[in-house]
Design a protein around this motif. Structure first.
Motif, PDB file in Angstrom:
ATOM      1  N   ILE A   1     -25.182  14.972 -22.792  1.00 19.40           N
ATOM      2  CA  ILE A   1     -25.115  13.513 -22.742  1.00 19.40           C
ATOM      3  C   ILE A   1     -26.233  12.936 -21.885  1.00 19.40           C
ATOM      4  CG2 ILE A   1     -23.585  11.554 -22.237  1.00 19.40           C
ATOM      5  CD1 ILE A   1     -21.224  13.414 -22.551  1.00 19.40           C
ATOM      6  N   GLY A   2     -26.761  13.709 -20.975  1.00 19.34           N
ATOM      7  CA  GLY A   2     -27.815  13.228 -20.094  1.00 19.34           C
ATOM      8  C   GLY A   2     -27.293  12.459 -18.901  1.00 19.34           C
ATOM      9  N   ILE A   3     -26.128  12.843 -18.381  1.00 13.29           N
ATOM     10  CA  ILE A   3     -25.534  12.156 -17.237  1.00 13.29           C
ATOM     11  C   ILE A   3     -26.253  12.588 -15.971  1.00 13.29           C
ATOM     12  CG2 ILE A   3     -23.406  11.785 -15.922  1.00 13.29           C
ATOM     13  CD1 ILE A   3     -21.861  12.468 -18.474  1.00 13.29           C
ATOM     14  N   HIS A   4     -26.730  11.608 -15.209  1.00 13.10           N
ATOM     15  CA  HIS A   4     -27.432  11.920 -13.966  1.00 13.10           C
ATOM     16  C   HIS A   4     -26.444  12.474 -12.940  1.00 13.10           C
ATOM     17  CE1 HIS A   4     -30.323  11.815 -10.790  1.00 13.10           C
ATOM     18  NE2 HIS A   4     -29.691  10.872 -10.103  1.00 13.10           N
ATOM     19  N   LEU A   5     -26.776  13.646 -12.366  1.00 17.43           N
ATOM     20  CA  LEU A   5     -25.915  14.335 -11.391  1.00 17.43           C
ATOM     21  C   LEU A   5     -24.533  14.627 -11.983  1.00 17.43           C
ATOM     22  CD1 LEU A   5     -26.769  12.424  -8.077  1.00 17.43           C
ATOM     23  CD2 LEU A   5     -27.704  14.573  -8.897  1.00 17.43           C
ATOM     24  N   GLY A   6     -24.524  14.975 -13.255  1.00 16.75           N
ATOM     25  CA  GLY A   6     -23.253  15.298 -13.903  1.00 16.75           C
ATOM     26  C   GLY A   6     -22.565  16.490 -13.282  1.00 16.75           C
TER      27      GLY A   6
ATOM     28  N   TRP B   1     -16.850  17.788  -8.052  1.00 17.02           N
ATOM     29  CA  TRP B   1     -15.974  17.085  -7.118  1.00 17.02           C
ATOM     30  C   TRP B   1     -14.673  16.640  -7.781  1.00 17.02           C
ATOM     31  CZ3 TRP B   1     -17.133  18.472  -2.686  1.00 17.02           C
ATOM     32  CH2 TRP B   1     -18.422  18.479  -2.181  1.00 17.02           C
ATOM     33  N   ALA B   2     -14.759  16.144  -9.014  1.00 12.11           N
ATOM     34  CA  ALA B   2     -13.555  15.655  -9.682  1.00 12.11           C
ATOM     35  C   ALA B   2     -12.566  16.785  -9.949  1.00 12.11           C
ATOM     36  CB  ALA B   2     -13.934  14.957 -10.992  1.00 12.11           C
TER      37      ALA B   2
ATOM     38  N   VAL C   1     -18.148  10.378  -3.497  1.00 17.22           N
ATOM     39  CA  VAL C   1     -18.948  11.435  -2.868  1.00 17.22           C
ATOM     40  C   VAL C   1     -20.328  11.578  -3.503  1.00 17.22           C
ATOM     41  CG1 VAL C   1     -19.031  13.913  -2.400  1.00 17.22           C
ATOM     42  CG2 VAL C   1     -16.882  12.678  -2.143  1.00 17.22           C
ATOM     43  N   THR C   2     -20.440  11.356  -4.813  1.00 12.49           N
ATOM     44  CA  THR C   2     -21.717  11.561  -5.506  1.00 12.49           C
ATOM     45  C   THR C   2     -22.725  10.484  -5.107  1.00 12.49           C
ATOM     46  OG1 THR C   2     -20.507  12.485  -7.392  1.00 12.49           O
ATOM     47  CG2 THR C   2     -22.812  11.881  -7.743  1.00 12.49           C
ATOM     48  N   PRO C   3     -23.910  10.871  -4.640  1.00 14.61           N
ATOM     49  CA  PRO C   3     -24.893   9.889  -4.136  1.00 14.61           C
ATOM     50  C   PRO C   3     -25.692   9.221  -5.257  1.00 14.61           C
ATOM     51  CG  PRO C   3     -25.735  12.106  -3.851  1.00 14.61           C
ATOM     52  CD  PRO C   3     -24.366  12.261  -4.441  1.00 14.61           C
ATOM     53  N   VAL C   4     -25.156   8.142  -5.828  1.00 16.23           N
ATOM     54  CA  VAL C   4     -25.865   7.355  -6.844  1.00 16.23           C
ATOM     55  C   VAL C   4     -25.766   5.882  -6.478  1.00 16.23           C
ATOM     56  CG1 VAL C   4     -25.551   8.996  -8.726  1.00 16.23           C
ATOM     57  CG2 VAL C   4     -23.785   7.303  -8.279  1.00 16.23           C
ATOM     58  N   GLU C   5     -26.749   5.105  -6.923  1.00 10.79           N
ATOM     59  CA  GLU C   5     -26.747   3.676  -6.622  1.00 10.79           C
ATOM     60  C   GLU C   5     -25.861   2.893  -7.586  1.00 10.79           C
ATOM     61  OE1 GLU C   5     -30.753   2.340  -6.605  1.00 10.79           O
ATOM     62  OE2 GLU C   5     -31.347   3.537  -4.857  1.00 10.79           O
ATOM     63  N   HIS C   6     -25.884   3.307  -8.868  1.00 16.11           N
ATOM     64  CA  HIS C   6     -25.121   2.575  -9.880  1.00 16.11           C
ATOM     65  C   HIS C   6     -24.246   3.561 -10.647  1.00 16.11           C
ATOM     66  CE1 HIS C   6     -27.664  -0.923  -9.119  1.00 16.11           C
ATOM     67  NE2 HIS C   6     -28.732  -0.136  -9.284  1.00 16.11           N
ATOM     68  N   LEU C   7     -22.987   3.213 -10.809  1.00 13.15           N
ATOM     69  CA  LEU C   7     -22.068   4.043 -11.584  1.00 13.15           C
ATOM     70  C   LEU C   7     -22.243   3.766 -13.069  1.00 13.15           C
ATOM     71  CD1 LEU C   7     -18.781   3.776  -9.476  1.00 13.15           C
ATOM     72  CD2 LEU C   7     -20.275   5.753  -9.707  1.00 13.15           C
ATOM     73  N   GLU C   8     -22.274   4.841 -13.846  1.00 13.02           N
ATOM     74  CA  GLU C   8     -22.379   4.716 -15.294  1.00 13.02           C
ATOM     75  C   GLU C   8     -21.048   5.068 -15.932  1.00 13.02           C
ATOM     76  OE1 GLU C   8     -25.547   7.197 -16.543  1.00 13.02           O
ATOM     77  OE2 GLU C   8     -27.110   6.072 -15.467  1.00 13.02           O
TER      78      GLU C   8
END
Length: 701
Positions: A179-184, A190-191, A229-236
């Motif tokens: 799918i190309g999920i960043h930091l998938g 963690w989930a 916990v996941t270091p991202v600026e915007h949630l997709e």
């Protein structure tokens, strides 16, 4: 005179004599220094300024022997071109014939330095993969076979979190690739881990026993924790969905394992495999020491450079982890029976989990230097000026290689259990033993196949990172000197997928009502063969970008078939292999749960298939290691440390294949002996001891 004053007078006289002696000694000893300027280079010790004294001694000797040594002094002056004479200190180290010794380059007879290092390294990696892959399998089996006491249920909470990390990592990587999920990978890990932790803790108090409620709660809780916990600026949205799915997986895992019915067969399987692991651990240490010694002899300059590059890792980290893992390993092996008898099974399970954590940490630590050799961080000029040791360790391909080896070791462990089961089935004569080892083969194949399904995705992300780092390396592997190596790899992977489906087909023949799935499986076999053929079809059949002298330029696919060599076709073929294998495995699982299984009645062809898959997996691991190491071309460390030895070339395909096969056969034969020594021999000894001795005929009196 009073007698009491005599000792006092003697003491006073002694003090005066001592003082006068010291004064005389000081004046005589320091007098030469009073007439010269003491420079910064003069060092004072208990015996005074040694440099000045030595110089004056030399001057006195020169004055005495001036006439005798005049000719020699003139010759030395001419040789020195007017330079001042320096003190000759060679006598301190050139004693006798020592000055004649020259450091000669040693070459291992019959093999050469490269092949000697190659063999030692591959044997070490194979044994290390076994002792890292099988403990994951063993702990799962031990948990499934343990009676659900309070201590065991507490340990299951930790084991569920550990499995959640592993499963979430794999599912997250697949989502990241497809799918190309960043930091998938982080969302998945963690989930799944937090979902398993929360549901397991609630299940311990019997607060969330319903399966649907467990899955929903774990999905929500796991998603919240993963997003925090996941270091991202915007949630997709895709990332949230991935986290929710992994949370559900963690909840289902926690619920099913916590309340699973204990089966002693799992306990016995785990204990027998552990006996083999204990012996293999010794061989891992021996081959590791052999590898280090060979490197010190064959490539001493390079190994010194590598150790200086990672001083903390090699001097502190690796020894500490290895010692801790060794201690925990032997505690785990030898505390099995005592802890079982004292009803402390939970502690033993926790020990196994700690062993796995140490093993995986050691794996990741040693992957750092391996990836540093292949993809050192850029810019190269800042490796030792700006970058820290941690920066040099965490290269672009470090985590992808960790993922690939983690999944590969799990697959390797499952198929090695299949080999053990096949051997013991063929060696056993008791029908009960045959039934049991038939079931062990089923479990080993199930674990091996299930973990092998995501393995192509791990390889894909590793190669993708190599291309992003330097496309030259990727092209060298896929299109240049190693293209035929990848052809062999594709052929072997396709054969393994075919063999795993053949085993499921043969195994289902001893299950009642399983014949209803056979028509669908036949269609699947045709698709698998077509997909495997596409996977190992190359664009051209010469191992260079362009044909070189002596090569036939016509050995290229015709234009109407060139699409078979494109990545779109390769990825489609890989997806087909995985999908059909997964569908057949679902058929197999349904058949085992809905039909009666006649254990111990499997066709011997199925057992030989298990041995073939295990041998093929060993060969594939060695082959992929060869491809990865040769991809550095003529560098020890790519573009940093040049390989200037005569063996810096990439060997021919036939030479490499022959040598890898020799290594694999050595490992395979050693493992066969270990299996016999660890499992078969103790059983044979017990059987002889339990057989009643017949009465010996007596002579009539």
């Amino acid at each position: 005179m009073d007698a009491a004053q005599i000792p006092q007078k003697k003491l006073t006289s002694s003090i005066k004599l001592t003082f006068l002696f010291l004064l005389f000694y000081g004046l005589m000893h320091l007098a030469p220094a009073l007439s010269v300027n003491i420079g910064a280079g003069t060092s004072f010790t208990f015996f005074g300024p040694q440099i000045v004294a030595a110089e004056e001694d030399e001057d006195e000797e020169e004055d005495e022997d001036e006439d005798e040594d005049e000719d020699e002094d003139e010759e030395e002056a001419e040789a020195g071109d007017g330079e001042p004479e320096e003190e000759d200190l060679s006598y301190l180290y050139d004693i006798g014939p020592a000055k004649e010794i020259q450091n000669a380059q040693f070459v291992f007879p019959g093999l050469g330095n490269r092949k000697a290092t190659w063999m030692a390294a591959q044997l070490h990696i194979l044994f290390a993969s076994f002792i890292l892959g099988c403990p994951m399998f063993v702990v799962i089996m031990e948990v499934m076979g343990a009676r659900r006491t309070q201590g065991v249920r507490k340990s299951i909470i930790l084991s569920n979190v550990f499995l959640g990390v592993l499963i979430g990592t794999v599912v997250g990587i697949i989502g990241e690739i497809i799918i190309g999920i960043h930091l998938g990978v982080l969302y998945g890990m963690w989930a799944c881990a937090f979902g398993a932790l929360v549901v397991s803790s609630l299940n311990y108090f019997h607060k969330l026993m319903d399966v649907k409620s467990s899955a929903l709660a774990a999905g929500v809780v796991g998603t919240i924790f993963a997003c925090l916990v996941t270091p991202v600026e915007h949630l997709e949205t895709s990332a949230i969905i991935l986290a929710f799915v992994n949370g559900i997986v963690g909840g289902l895992l926690a619920n099913l394992i916590m309340f699973a019915e204990a089966d002693f067969k799992f306990e016995r399987l785990a204990h027998e495999i552990t006996k083999v692991i204990g012996i293999c651990y010794s061989f891992t240490a021996l081959t590791g020491g052999l590898f280090l010694l060979v490197m010190l002899v064959a490539y001493k300059d390079f190994i010194s450079y590598l150790v200086n590059t990672f001083p903390v890792l090699f001097m502190i980290g690796y020894p500490t982890l290895f010692i801790l893992e060794t201690i925990v390993m032997y505690i785990y092996v030898y505390s099995w029976e005592p802890l079982n008898k004292s009803n402390k099974k939970g502690r033993h399970i926790v020990t196994g989990i700690v062993l796995n954590i140490l093993g995986l940490t050691l794996l990741c630590a040693l992957d750092g230097p391996a990836t540093f050799m292949q993809t050192p961080p850029k810019p190269y000029g800042e490796l030792f000026t700006v970058m820290s040791e941690w920066d040099r360790l965490t290269t672009a391909t470090w985590m992808p290689l960790n993922y690939h080896r983690l999944v590969g070791n799990g697959t390797f462990g499952g198929f090695m259990v299949g080999i053990i089961a096949a051997y013991m089935y063929l060696w056993s004569k008791d029908p009960k033993e045959k039934e049991y080892y038939d079931w062990v083969g089923y479990m080993g194949n199930a674990i091996g196949v299930m973990i092998m399904i995501p393995l192509p995705a791990m390889g894909y992300i590793f190669v993708a990172e190599i291309y992003q780092y330097d496309a030259t390396i990727g092209m060298y592997i896929m299109s240049d000197r190693e293209s035929m190596f990848m052809l062999v790899q594709g052929l072997l992977v396709g054969t393994m997928f075919i063999a795993s489906n053949v085993y499921m087909w043969i195994s289902m023949q001893r299950i009642e009502n399983a014949q209803r799935f056979f028509p669908f499986m036949k269609i699947g076999f045709v698709l698998i063969i077509i997909a495997a053929t596409i996977w190992f079809t190359p664009r051209r059949f010469f191992a260079t970008m362009l044909p070189e002298p002596g090569m036939n330029p016509a050995m290229v696919l015709p234009d109407n078939l060139a699409f078979l060599a494109l990545m779109v076709a390769k990825n489609t073929a890989a997806f087909t292999l995985v999908a059909i294998t997964l569908i057949n495995y679902i058929f197999y699982t349904i058949a085992t749960r809905t039909g009666k299984i006649h254990w111990g009645k499997i066709n011997p062809l199925g057992l030989y298939t298990l041995i073939f898959m295990g041998f093929s997996d060993i060969w594939l691991m060695s082959w992929m290691g060869t491809i990865r190491e040769l991809s550095r071309m003529n560098w020890h460390i790519y573009k940093v440390f040049k390989d200037v030895t005569p063996e810096k070339f990439t060997p021919a395909l036939g030479e490499s294949g022959f040598f890898v096969t020799i290594i694999v056969w050595i490992f395979f034969l050693i493992m066969t002996a270990i299996i016999w020594l660890g499992i078969k021999y103790p059983k044979s000894k017990e059987e002889k001891e339990t057989v009643p001795v017949e009465a010996t005929p007596q002579m009539a009196e």
